[in-house]
Design a protein around this motif. Sequence first.
Motif, PDB file in Angstrom:
ATOM      1  N   PHE A   1       0.825  -1.208   0.000  1.00  0.00           N
ATOM      2  CA  PHE A   1       0.000   0.000   0.000  1.00  0.00           C
ATOM      3  C   PHE A   1       0.863   1.264   0.000  1.00  0.00           C
ATOM      4  CE2 PHE A   1      -2.240   3.473   2.035  1.00  0.00           C
ATOM      5  CZ  PHE A   1      -3.333   3.581   1.189  1.00  0.00           C
ATOM      6  N   ASP A   2       1.991   1.239   0.712  1.00  0.00           N
ATOM      7  CA  ASP A   2       2.836   2.443   0.787  1.00  0.00           C
ATOM      8  C   ASP A   2       3.294   2.885  -0.596  1.00  0.00           C
ATOM      9  OD1 ASP A   2       2.584   2.739   3.457  1.00  0.00           O
ATOM     10  OD2 ASP A   2       4.473   1.741   3.971  1.00  0.00           O
ATOM     11  N   SER A   3       3.660   1.930  -1.453  1.00  0.00           N
ATOM     12  CA  SER A   3       4.140   2.357  -2.783  1.00  0.00           C
ATOM     13  C   SER A   3       2.982   2.875  -3.640  1.00  0.00           C
ATOM     14  CB  SER A   3       4.940   1.265  -3.490  1.00  0.00           C
ATOM     15  OG  SER A   3       4.304   0.046  -3.403  1.00  0.00           O
ATOM     16  N   TYR A   4       1.771   2.365  -3.420  1.00  0.00           N
ATOM     17  CA  TYR A   4       0.594   2.942  -4.106  1.00  0.00           C
ATOM     18  C   TYR A   4       0.368   4.371  -3.607  1.00  0.00           C
ATOM     19  CZ  TYR A   4      -4.376   3.797  -5.069  1.00  0.00           C
ATOM     20  OH  TYR A   4      -5.572   4.365  -5.457  1.00  0.00           O
ATOM     21  N   TRP A   5       0.348   4.554  -2.294  1.00  0.00           N
ATOM     22  CA  TRP A   5       0.059   5.868  -1.698  1.00  0.00           C
ATOM     23  C   TRP A   5       1.114   6.907  -2.079  1.00  0.00           C
ATOM     24  CZ3 TRP A   5      -3.636   8.718   0.153  1.00  0.00           C
ATOM     25  CH2 TRP A   5      -3.330   9.828   0.942  1.00  0.00           C
ATOM     26  N   LEU A   6       2.365   6.466  -2.204  1.00  0.00           N
ATOM     27  CA  LEU A   6       3.474   7.374  -2.509  1.00  0.00           C
ATOM     28  C   LEU A   6       3.192   8.209  -3.765  1.00  0.00           C
ATOM     29  CD1 LEU A   6       6.380   8.035  -1.500  1.00  0.00           C
ATOM     30  CD2 LEU A   6       7.201   6.369  -3.185  1.00  0.00           C
ATOM     31  N   SER A   7       2.517   7.584  -4.749  1.00  0.00           N
ATOM     32  CA  SER A   7       2.298   8.313  -6.007  1.00  0.00           C
ATOM     33  C   SER A   7       1.310   9.467  -5.834  1.00  0.00           C
ATOM     34  CB  SER A   7       1.831   7.354  -7.108  1.00  0.00           C
ATOM     35  OG  SER A   7       0.685   6.660  -6.697  1.00  0.00           O
ATOM     36  N   PHE A   8       0.621   9.527  -4.682  1.00  0.00           N
ATOM     37  CA  PHE A   8      -0.324  10.629  -4.457  1.00  0.00           C
ATOM     38  C   PHE A   8       0.256  11.685  -3.512  1.00  0.00           C
ATOM     39  CE2 PHE A   8      -2.974   6.916  -5.471  1.00  0.00           C
ATOM     40  CZ  PHE A   8      -3.609   7.411  -6.602  1.00  0.00           C
ATOM     41  N   THR A   9       1.535  11.587  -3.225  1.00  0.00           N
ATOM     42  CA  THR A   9       2.108  12.515  -2.240  1.00  0.00           C
ATOM     43  C   THR A   9       2.947  13.622  -2.868  1.00  0.00           C
ATOM     44  OG1 THR A   9       3.995  11.039  -1.927  1.00  0.00           O
ATOM     45  CG2 THR A   9       2.146  10.799  -0.382  1.00  0.00           C
ATOM     46  N   SER A  10       3.021  13.662  -4.198  1.00  0.00           N
ATOM     47  CA  SER A  10       3.687  14.792  -4.853  1.00  0.00           C
ATOM     48  C   SER A  10       3.132  14.905  -6.268  1.00  0.00           C
ATOM     49  CB  SER A  10       5.203  14.584  -4.906  1.00  0.00           C
ATOM     50  OG  SER A  10       5.494  13.494  -5.733  1.00  0.00           O
ATOM     51  N   GLY A  11       3.316  16.082  -6.864  1.00  0.00           N
ATOM     52  CA  GLY A  11       2.886  16.248  -8.257  1.00  0.00           C
ATOM     53  C   GLY A  11       1.770  17.249  -8.400  1.00  0.00           C
ATOM     54  N   SER A  12       1.536  17.661  -9.655  1.00  0.00           N
ATOM     55  CA  SER A  12       0.603  18.759  -9.896  1.00  0.00           C
ATOM     56  C   SER A  12      -0.693  18.268 -10.549  1.00  0.00           C
ATOM     57  CB  SER A  12       1.285  19.796 -10.784  1.00  0.00           C
ATOM     58  OG  SER A  12       1.692  19.178 -11.982  1.00  0.00           O
ATOM     59  N   PHE A  13      -1.043  17.000 -10.374  1.00  0.00           N
ATOM     60  CA  PHE A  13      -2.271  16.478 -10.972  1.00  0.00           C
ATOM     61  C   PHE A  13      -3.376  16.434  -9.921  1.00  0.00           C
ATOM     62  CE2 PHE A  13       1.236  15.383 -13.546  1.00  0.00           C
ATOM     63  CZ  PHE A  13       0.790  15.795 -14.790  1.00  0.00           C
ATOM     64  N   PRO A  14      -4.626  16.366 -10.351  1.00  0.00           N
ATOM     65  CA  PRO A  14      -5.716  16.573  -9.396  1.00  0.00           C
ATOM     66  C   PRO A  14      -5.669  15.661  -8.161  1.00  0.00           C
ATOM     67  CG  PRO A  14      -6.564  16.741 -11.602  1.00  0.00           C
ATOM     68  CD  PRO A  14      -5.122  16.317 -11.741  1.00  0.00           C
ATOM     69  N   ALA A  15      -5.360  14.374  -8.325  1.00  0.00           N
ATOM     70  CA  ALA A  15      -5.395  13.488  -7.151  1.00  0.00           C
ATOM     71  C   ALA A  15      -4.308  13.857  -6.123  1.00  0.00           C
ATOM     72  CB  ALA A  15      -5.298  12.025  -7.581  1.00  0.00           C
ATOM     73  N   PRO A  16      -3.014  13.930  -6.523  1.00  0.00           N
ATOM     74  CA  PRO A  16      -2.026  14.368  -5.533  1.00  0.00           C
ATOM     75  C   PRO A  16      -2.271  15.788  -5.042  1.00  0.00           C
ATOM     76  CG  PRO A  16      -0.965  13.981  -7.678  1.00  0.00           C
ATOM     77  CD  PRO A  16      -2.357  13.468  -7.776  1.00  0.00           C
ATOM     78  N   GLN A  17      -2.729  16.660  -5.934  1.00  0.00           N
ATOM     79  CA  GLN A  17      -3.018  18.040  -5.496  1.00  0.00           C
ATOM     80  C   GLN A  17      -4.062  18.036  -4.382  1.00  0.00           C
ATOM     81  OE1 GLN A  17      -4.417  20.366  -8.770  1.00  0.00           O
ATOM     82  NE2 GLN A  17      -2.377  21.071  -9.307  1.00  0.00           N
ATOM     83  N   TYR A  18      -5.093  17.197  -4.585  1.00  0.00           N
ATOM     84  CA  TYR A  18      -6.155  17.129  -3.579  1.00  0.00           C
ATOM     85  C   TYR A  18      -5.574  16.592  -2.259  1.00  0.00           C
ATOM     86  CZ  TYR A  18     -10.109  15.569  -0.898  1.00  0.00           C
ATOM     87  OH  TYR A  18     -10.996  15.372   0.137  1.00  0.00           O
ATOM     88  N   ALA A  19      -4.807  15.497  -2.338  1.00  0.00           N
ATOM     89  CA  ALA A  19      -4.245  14.904  -1.111  1.00  0.00           C
ATOM     90  C   ALA A  19      -3.368  15.923  -0.376  1.00  0.00           C
ATOM     91  CB  ALA A  19      -3.444  13.647  -1.446  1.00  0.00           C
ATOM     92  N   LEU A  20      -2.584  16.685  -1.157  1.00  0.00           N
ATOM     93  CA  LEU A  20      -1.685  17.661  -0.538  1.00  0.00           C
ATOM     94  C   LEU A  20      -2.419  18.872   0.013  1.00  0.00           C
ATOM     95  CD1 LEU A  20       1.209  17.438  -3.151  1.00  0.00           C
ATOM     96  CD2 LEU A  20       1.283  16.671  -0.782  1.00  0.00           C
ATOM     97  N   SER A  21      -3.641  19.119  -0.503  1.00  0.00           N
ATOM     98  CA  SER A  21      -4.409  20.277  -0.020  1.00  0.00           C
ATOM     99  C   SER A  21      -5.029  20.002   1.360  1.00  0.00           C
ATOM    100  CB  SER A  21      -5.526  20.624  -1.010  1.00  0.00           C
ATOM    101  OG  SER A  21      -6.591  19.680  -0.892  1.00  0.00           O
ATOM    102  N   LEU A  22      -5.059  18.733   1.775  1.00  0.00           N
ATOM    103  CA  LEU A  22      -5.676  18.395   3.063  1.00  0.00           C
ATOM    104  C   LEU A  22      -4.724  18.695   4.214  1.00  0.00           C
ATOM    105  CD1 LEU A  22      -7.129  14.889   2.050  1.00  0.00           C
ATOM    106  CD2 LEU A  22      -8.412  17.037   2.256  1.00  0.00           C
ATOM    107  N   GLY A  23      -5.286  18.933   5.389  1.00  0.00           N
ATOM    108  CA  GLY A  23      -4.453  19.034   6.585  1.00  0.00           C
ATOM    109  C   GLY A  23      -3.903  17.657   6.939  1.00  0.00           C
ATOM    110  N   THR A  24      -2.904  17.647   7.836  1.00  0.00           N
ATOM    111  CA  THR A  24      -2.240  16.373   8.174  1.00  0.00           C
ATOM    112  C   THR A  24      -3.235  15.327   8.652  1.00  0.00           C
ATOM    113  OG1 THR A  24      -0.381  17.711   8.868  1.00  0.00           O
ATOM    114  CG2 THR A  24      -0.307  15.404   9.476  1.00  0.00           C
ATOM    115  N   ARG A  25      -4.161  15.747   9.527  1.00  0.00           N
ATOM    116  CA  ARG A  25      -5.123  14.798  10.106  1.00  0.00           C
ATOM    117  C   ARG A  25      -6.050  14.237   9.023  1.00  0.00           C
ATOM    118  NH1 ARG A  25      -6.766  11.080  12.899  1.00  0.00           N
ATOM    119  NH2 ARG A  25      -8.845  11.062  13.751  1.00  0.00           N
ATOM    120  N   GLU A  26      -6.571  15.131   8.137  1.00  0.00           N
ATOM    121  CA  GLU A  26      -7.485  14.677   7.080  1.00  0.00           C
ATOM    122  C   GLU A  26      -6.747  13.751   6.101  1.00  0.00           C
ATOM    123  OE1 GLU A  26      -7.355  17.907   8.014  1.00  0.00           O
ATOM    124  OE2 GLU A  26      -9.283  17.871   9.066  1.00  0.00           O
TER     125      GLU A  26
END
Length: 265
Positions: A204-229
Amino acid sequence: MTTPLEEWASGDAYEQFMGRWSGEIARLFMDWLQPAVGLSWLDMGCGTGALSRAISATTEAKIIVGIDPSLDFLRYAGHRLPAMCLATADASALPITDNTFDLCVSGLALNFVPEPEIALRELARVVKPGGVVAVYIWDYADKMEYLRYFWDAASDLDTKARSLHEGNRFPICNPQTLMELWSDSGLRDVVVHPLDARMMFDDFDSYWLSFTSGSFPAPQYALSLGTRERELLRDHLQKTIPAEDDGSIHLLARAWAVRGIKAPG
Ligand SMILES: C[S@@+](CC[C@H](N)C(=O)[O-])C[C@H]1O[C@@H](n2cnc3c(N)ncnc32)[C@H](O)[C@@H]1O
């Protein structure tokens, strides 16, 4: 009309996020298309050149022309495939005379054009009589599981995520709509076909990693959340995405391909 959430600013970032899969799906498309040799090709929304490279690798093309509004993506494509001809252009107003190409193709791009039916009309205009217009786009609402599981989990937790879910944003990405679009534009012998690639993540960590950086909607959304969310989203996604006993994650990445022929003149 879709909201232009994608920036298309960095070919490097796109390749890191999607490059592995766009190359594979392009090869599956070419296997399905089975083109003759010596033809002229237009690659609409060529981006970093995944489809143009697959064309070049699988058939002896006379010429491959790639158009895209993103200069950075075009630079990337030109670097990878110096033989192709490149131009900045919008699919809704192609700077190309009628009846020019044997094939007009496009990979993973038509849904990003604000009015896809206008882009399709343009592709049908610049293809020669008897030529082929063929496109593929991800099945965002269903079997493009990599993104769908992410957005489903985000939508469970946050109503705002529902309007960002690409399954909602891109209603043309289904076989019925593609069949109608192609038939309504006057193309003949229309066929719609699924292209299925496999995505595998060790855990799961390697799947999740792809959403932790980048300028596309899914990572952008994940990065826009607060730490808890973000932690809540991560936990919910981990619970909802299917994993094998060893923790690895095997996903289907389906694109719908469609082809049609312009009536001979
Ligand atoms: C997901 S990328 C696909 C790139 C490439 N074809 C591939 O298979 O990897 C979508 C591409 O569509 C392009 N695009 C977006 N809007 C466009 C438009 N109005 N006309 C032409 N291309 C467009 C973007 O610049 C981007 O390169």
